[in-house]
Motif scaffolding. Structure first.
Motif, short mmCIF file in Angstrom:
data_model
loop_
_atom_site.label_atom_id
_atom_site.label_comp_id
_atom_site.label_asym_id
_atom_site.label_seq_id
_atom_site.Cartn_x
_atom_site.Cartn_y
_atom_site.Cartn_z
N PRO A 1 1.30 -1.61 -0.36
CA PRO A 1 0.46 0.07 0.00
C PRO A 1 0.33 1.30 -0.14
N SER A 2 1.89 1.53 0.80
CA SER A 2 2.90 2.52 0.48
C SER A 2 4.46 1.53 1.18
N ASP A 3 5.57 2.92 1.00
CA ASP A 3 6.83 2.79 1.37
C ASP A 3 6.66 3.52 2.61
N GLN A 4 5.91 4.10 3.07
CA GLN A 4 5.59 4.39 4.31
C GLN A 4 4.59 3.97 5.82
N GLY A 5 5.36 3.99 7.08
CA GLY A 5 4.72 2.75 7.74
C GLY A 5 3.69 3.75 8.12
N ASP A 6 3.52 3.63 7.98
CA ASP A 6 1.45 4.34 8.62
C ASP A 6 0.48 3.88 8.31
N PHE A 7 0.67 2.61 8.68
CA PHE A 7 -1.09 1.93 8.66
C PHE A 7 -0.87 1.08 9.41
N LEU A 8 -1.18 -0.46 9.85
CA LEU A 8 -1.87 -1.13 10.94
C LEU A 8 -1.70 -2.42 10.33
N ALA A 9 -1.57 -3.08 10.18
CA ALA A 9 -1.41 -4.54 9.56
C ALA A 9 -2.12 -6.21 10.70
N VAL A 10 -3.19 -6.61 10.24
CA VAL A 10 -4.22 -7.55 10.67
C VAL A 10 -4.04 -8.66 10.48
N ILE A 11 -3.36 -10.16 10.76
CA ILE A 11 -2.50 -10.56 10.10
C ILE A 11 -3.72 -12.04 10.51
N GLY A 12 -4.62 -12.45 9.80
CA GLY A 12 -5.50 -13.28 10.51
C GLY A 12 -5.50 -14.79 9.02
#
Length: 380
Positions: free
Chosen positions: A243-254
């Motif tokens: 989504p981006s090369d910036q770390g401004d999101f929250l990852a949710v792994i399921g």
């Protein structure tokens, strides 16, 4: 004879690999649209989300139900940035030795008791887990477990890894502990995650913990964000466009077998943004975008997704998600002495906590089955 046997096993291994790749490809193709949609979630994007989902064929009845959920979301459920950061400051020490972990355990149990909970210490060979629960109003609705590990590696005070996770669980305990919901709310603080997931592995061996458990939310590092191009890394072979090369999101792994649990985090983005107590106006108006990653085959082909306390639940057939800021793929402070409260992004951390709280509350309020329908999974 040995040559024939060796050749047979090589052919069998090759066939197994081909089958696994085909299954994964089918799954990725089937869920690619859903995953990419979640990547593009933007703050305050309620109308855009509704329009997108309607265009993909969501029926009017489902939309009406979601509108009702949004209207009924209580404004009192707002996380406190001040309380979150107070926990980080009080846990600003290494939590590796038995004495340090005992001190941490005492802090957690003390905070829970102040909030009216009755925590239990569950000892196992290598440590102590803390467990507490608040019964739901419907005994048939099952339970939702919210959890985080509290230990650190020996050289790090672990502000992000994982005092942030502990703080969010304590904030969930504060805001939802006295609120009646159909589902039971359970809390767990795992010991010895850094030693090989020992606490969560011990936890799942107690079959009573797994009875009627409908879903698990595990937080492991949810407070670090970076905003310069190139600061966010991705594992090789990721089956989506980053989504981006910036770390401004929250990852949710399921796990793919429990997609409704994973998708609940998408729905949390549709809830109204709440003004957080102890937050600035800028902090109050943003929840981070959520990147949802459905993992097929219980992580068999993606071992990097098995590095935290959600994994033991997957292998017990229990739906679980890992909520994370992506750890060493983003932060330079991972397992370092520099992982201190000053490096935590206040706005991101507060928003991440709100996402978790929103999702937890929504899951507790309904009694929908959280397994994926068979029709949504690829044929094996």
């Amino acid at each position: 004879m040995r040559y024939v046997k060796k050749r047979f096993w090589l052919v069998l291994l090759l066939l197994t690999t081909v089958v696994a790749v085909v299954v994964t490809s089918l799954f990725v193709q089937q869920h690619k649209e859903s995953v990419i949609y979640s990547i593009r979630v933007e703050k305050n994007s309620l109308s855009a989300n509704q329009e997108t989902k309607t265009s993909t064929g969501e029926n009017a009845q489902t939309m009406k139900r979601k509108d009702t959920e949004i209207e009924n979301f209580p404004e009192s459920l707002q996380v406190s940035a001040d309380k979150l950061f107070a926990h980080l400051q009080r846990l600003n020490f290494t939590r590796h030795t038995p004495a340090e972990r005992s001190r941490t355990c005492a802090y957690i149990t003390s905070e829970l008791k102040k909030l009216g909970w009755k925590p239990k210490l569950e000892k196992f060979q290598d440590g102590v887990n803390v467990f507490a629960q608040r019964p739901g109003t419907d005994k048939n609705a099952g339970a939702i477990l919210v959890a985080a590990h509290y230990d650190t590696v020996y050289i790090s005070p672990g502000a992000d890894d994982n005092a942030t996770g502990v703080a969010v669980v304590l904030e969930v305990a504060r805001l939802l502990g006295s609120r009646p919901t159909p589902r039971t709310l359970q809390l767990a603080f795992f010991d010895q995650e850094e030693a090989g997931l020992l606490g969560s592995k011990a936890f799942v061996t107690n079959k009573e913990h797994l009875e009627n458990l409908q879903g698990v939310i595990v937080m492991d590092m949810v407070g670090y964000a970076c905003h310069t191009p190139g600061c966010q890394k991705y594992p090789t072979g990721l089956p989506i466009t980053p989504p981006s090369d910036q770390g401004d999101f929250l990852a949710v792994i399921g796990d793919a077998e429990h997609l409704p649990l994973l998708n609940a985090f998408q729905n949390s983005q549709m809830l109204p943004v709440i003004s957080h107590k102890g937050s600035t106006k800028d902090e109050s108006e943003s929840m981070p975008p959520v990147l949802r990653l459905p993992i097929p085959l219980k992580g068999l082909l993606t071992p990097d997704t098995l590095r935290s306390d959600h994994a033991p639940f997957w292998y017990q057939g229990v739906g679980a998600v890992l909520v994370t800021d992506t750890a060493n793929l983003r932060t330079p402070h991972y397992h370092q002495p520099s992982d201190v409260p000053a490096t935590i992004d206040r706005k991101f951390f507060t928003g991440a906590a709100q996402v978790v709280l929103n999702t937890t509350h929504s899951l507790l309020e309904n009694s929908n089955f959280l397994n994926s329908p068979v029709s949504t999974l690829p044929d094996h």
